[in-house]
Design a protein around this motif. Structure first.
Motif, PDB file in Angstrom:
ATOM      1  N   ARG A   1       0.836  -1.201   0.000  1.00 23.87           N
ATOM      2  CA  ARG A   1       0.000   0.000   0.000  1.00 23.87           C
ATOM      3  C   ARG A   1       0.867   1.245   0.000  1.00 23.87           C
ATOM      4  N   SER A   2       0.215   2.361  -0.214  1.00 22.88           N
ATOM      5  CA  SER A   2       0.897   3.647  -0.208  1.00 22.88           C
ATOM      6  C   SER A   2       1.584   3.865   1.121  1.00 22.88           C
ATOM      7  N   LYS A   3       2.637   4.652   1.101  1.00 20.44           N
ATOM      8  CA  LYS A   3       3.353   4.992   2.326  1.00 20.44           C
ATOM      9  C   LYS A   3       2.444   5.708   3.316  1.00 20.44           C
ATOM     10  N   GLU A   4       1.359   6.287   2.823  1.00 19.46           N
ATOM     11  CA  GLU A   4       0.450   7.021   3.705  1.00 19.46           C
ATOM     12  C   GLU A   4      -0.135   6.118   4.782  1.00 19.46           C
ATOM     13  N   VAL A   5      -0.214   4.812   4.525  1.00 18.96           N
ATOM     14  CA  VAL A   5      -0.744   3.886   5.518  1.00 18.96           C
ATOM     15  C   VAL A   5       0.140   3.889   6.758  1.00 18.96           C
ATOM     16  N   PHE A   6       1.425   4.043   6.540  1.00 17.91           N
ATOM     17  CA  PHE A   6       2.374   3.974   7.633  1.00 17.91           C
ATOM     18  C   PHE A   6       2.689   5.332   8.234  1.00 17.91           C
ATOM     19  N   ARG A   7       2.291   6.401   7.611  1.00 15.78           N
ATOM     20  CA  ARG A   7       2.555   7.747   8.109  1.00 15.78           C
ATOM     21  C   ARG A   7       1.345   8.210   8.920  1.00 15.78           C
ATOM     22  N   PRO A   8       1.528   8.451  10.218  1.00 18.94           N
ATOM     23  CA  PRO A   8       0.376   8.798  11.040  1.00 18.94           C
ATOM     24  C   PRO A   8      -0.241  10.135  10.691  1.00 18.94           C
ATOM     25  N   GLU A   9       0.545  11.065  10.237  1.00 22.24           N
ATOM     26  CA  GLU A   9       0.008  12.368   9.866  1.00 22.24           C
ATOM     27  C   GLU A   9       0.765  12.904   8.662  1.00 22.24           C
ATOM     28  N   LYS A  10       0.073  13.648   7.836  1.00 21.04           N
ATOM     29  CA  LYS A  10       0.712  14.224   6.662  1.00 21.04           C
ATOM     30  C   LYS A  10       1.389  15.513   7.089  1.00 21.04           C
ATOM     31  N   ARG A  11       2.597  15.711   6.579  1.00 22.90           N
ATOM     32  CA  ARG A  11       3.362  16.891   6.968  1.00 22.90           C
ATOM     33  C   ARG A  11       3.999  17.513   5.740  1.00 22.90           C
ATOM     34  N   VAL A  12       4.331  18.757   5.875  1.00 21.57           N
ATOM     35  CA  VAL A  12       5.111  19.477   4.878  1.00 21.57           C
ATOM     36  C   VAL A  12       6.189  20.238   5.631  1.00 21.57           C
TER      37      VAL A  12
ATOM     38  N   SER B   1       5.422  19.128  -0.051  1.00 25.12           N
ATOM     39  CA  SER B   1       6.105  20.320  -0.537  1.00 25.12           C
ATOM     40  C   SER B   1       5.393  21.593  -0.099  1.00 25.12           C
ATOM     41  N   LEU B   2       6.167  22.640  -0.065  1.00 22.95           N
ATOM     42  CA  LEU B   2       5.705  23.980   0.254  1.00 22.95           C
ATOM     43  C   LEU B   2       5.786  24.770  -1.042  1.00 22.95           C
ATOM     44  N   CYS B   3       4.660  25.334  -1.491  1.00 22.56           N
ATOM     45  CA  CYS B   3       4.598  25.933  -2.824  1.00 22.56           C
ATOM     46  C   CYS B   3       4.425  27.445  -2.744  1.00 22.56           C
ATOM     47  N   LEU B   4       5.149  28.150  -3.604  1.00 23.62           N
ATOM     48  CA  LEU B   4       5.053  29.601  -3.718  1.00 23.62           C
ATOM     49  C   LEU B   4       4.830  29.945  -5.183  1.00 23.62           C
ATOM     50  N   GLY B   5       3.695  30.543  -5.462  1.00 23.55           N
ATOM     51  CA  GLY B   5       3.400  30.961  -6.827  1.00 23.55           C
ATOM     52  C   GLY B   5       2.604  29.915  -7.592  1.00 23.55           C
ATOM     53  N   ASP B   6       2.478  30.165  -8.889  1.00 23.97           N
ATOM     54  CA  ASP B   6       1.687  29.321  -9.782  1.00 23.97           C
ATOM     55  C   ASP B   6       2.433  28.022 -10.087  1.00 23.97           C
ATOM     56  N   MET B   7       1.807  26.890  -9.768  1.00 21.67           N
ATOM     57  CA  MET B   7       2.433  25.587  -9.984  1.00 21.67           C
ATOM     58  C   MET B   7       1.898  24.883 -11.232  1.00 21.67           C
ATOM     59  N   THR B   8       1.063  25.548 -12.019  1.00 21.31           N
ATOM     60  CA  THR B   8       0.456  24.902 -13.178  1.00 21.31           C
ATOM     61  C   THR B   8       1.419  24.727 -14.351  1.00 21.31           C
ATOM     62  N   LYS B   9       2.484  25.500 -14.391  1.00 17.51           N
ATOM     63  CA  LYS B   9       3.480  25.374 -15.469  1.00 17.51           C
ATOM     64  C   LYS B   9       4.768  24.807 -14.885  1.00 17.51           C
ATOM     65  N   PRO B  10       4.953  23.499 -14.951  1.00 13.15           N
ATOM     66  CA  PRO B  10       6.112  22.862 -14.321  1.00 13.15           C
ATOM     67  C   PRO B  10       7.455  23.370 -14.822  1.00 13.15           C
ATOM     68  N   ASP B  11       7.534  23.850 -16.065  1.00 16.50           N
ATOM     69  CA  ASP B  11       8.813  24.337 -16.581  1.00 16.50           C
ATOM     70  C   ASP B  11       9.231  25.661 -15.939  1.00 16.50           C
ATOM     71  N   LYS B  12       8.311  26.334 -15.257  1.00 15.79           N
ATOM     72  CA  LYS B  12       8.636  27.587 -14.570  1.00 15.79           C
ATOM     73  C   LYS B  12       8.833  27.391 -13.073  1.00 15.79           C
ATOM     74  N   VAL B  13       8.748  26.131 -12.606  1.00 18.78           N
ATOM     75  CA  VAL B  13       8.836  25.842 -11.170  1.00 18.78           C
ATOM     76  C   VAL B  13      10.218  25.306 -10.818  1.00 18.78           C
ATOM     77  N   LEU B  14      10.808  25.909  -9.806  1.00 19.04           N
ATOM     78  CA  LEU B  14      12.103  25.483  -9.284  1.00 19.04           C
ATOM     79  C   LEU B  14      11.845  24.676  -8.018  1.00 19.04           C
TER      80      LEU B  14
ATOM     81  N   VAL C   1       1.580  27.763   0.003  1.00 18.77           N
ATOM     82  CA  VAL C   1       0.519  26.762   0.063  1.00 18.77           C
ATOM     83  C   VAL C   1       1.167  25.411   0.349  1.00 18.77           C
ATOM     84  N   CYS C   2       0.590  24.675   1.295  1.00 25.13           N
ATOM     85  CA  CYS C   2       1.110  23.358   1.664  1.00 25.13           C
ATOM     86  C   CYS C   2       0.513  22.295   0.749  1.00 25.13           C
ATOM     87  N   ASP C   3       1.368  21.508   0.120  1.00 26.47           N
ATOM     88  CA  ASP C   3       0.926  20.382  -0.699  1.00 26.47           C
ATOM     89  C   ASP C   3       1.279  19.116   0.074  1.00 26.47           C
TER      90      ASP C   3
END
Length: 164
Positions: A48-59, A85-98, A78-80
């Protein structure tokens, strides 16, 4: 009455056997391998996904988050939780994301158009993370310069062919 070595050995075996019987599967104290396997898999042998073993989701820096948002010096992150991950700005264009891996785990994702906002919020990060962020920004700037040089060289070659 003195206890002989044979009696002592027999007595010890009985006590050990009795002790081990308490930990047999089915007694409810220690789960069997099969029970553990069922909990870790989907029943078809796939883990199963690792989420089964992780008691809480964190960023990263989740201790500062309120409803999945971190505000610091007027900058909104914004917390993903799915991508850790911690996101700053528009994440819809992956080529502009560092994407910058952080020291405590997780990733800081920054749109290249929002680097100025990141500069305003740099005090939020630990010294180790500031170092990682500055290195990533410097490396990204160097790569951008090299890409521009390559484009300039391509256009110069194209101009020379036209003149010929």
């Amino acid at each position: 009455m003195a206890i002989t070595g044979i009696d002592m050995e027999s007595n010890m075996k009985d006590r050990v056997s009795s002790y081990l019987d308490t930990f047999k599967p089915g007694k409810g104290q220690v789960p069997s391998f099969q029970d553990s396997l069922k909990a870790a898999t989907d029943g078809q042998g796939k883990i199963r996904s690792k989420e089964v073993f992780r008691p809480e989701k964190r960023v990263p820096y989740s201790n500062m988050a309120k409803d999945g948002i971190i505000q610091y010096n007027g900058v909104v992150f914004v917390c993903d939780y799915e991508m850790n991950s911690l996101c700053l700005g528009d994440m819809t264009k992956p080529d502009k994301v560092l994407s910058i891996p952080l020291s405590g785990g997780g990733v800081l994702k920054v749109n290249r158009d929002d680097i100025d906002s990141l500069a305003r919020a740099i005090g939020m990060f630990s010294p180790e993370d500031v170092n990682l962020i500055m290195r990533a920004l410097a490396q990204d700037a160097q790569c951008s310069r090299k890409m521009n040089e390559i484009e300039d060289m391509k256009s110069e070659v194209g101009e020379e062919k036209i003149k010929s």
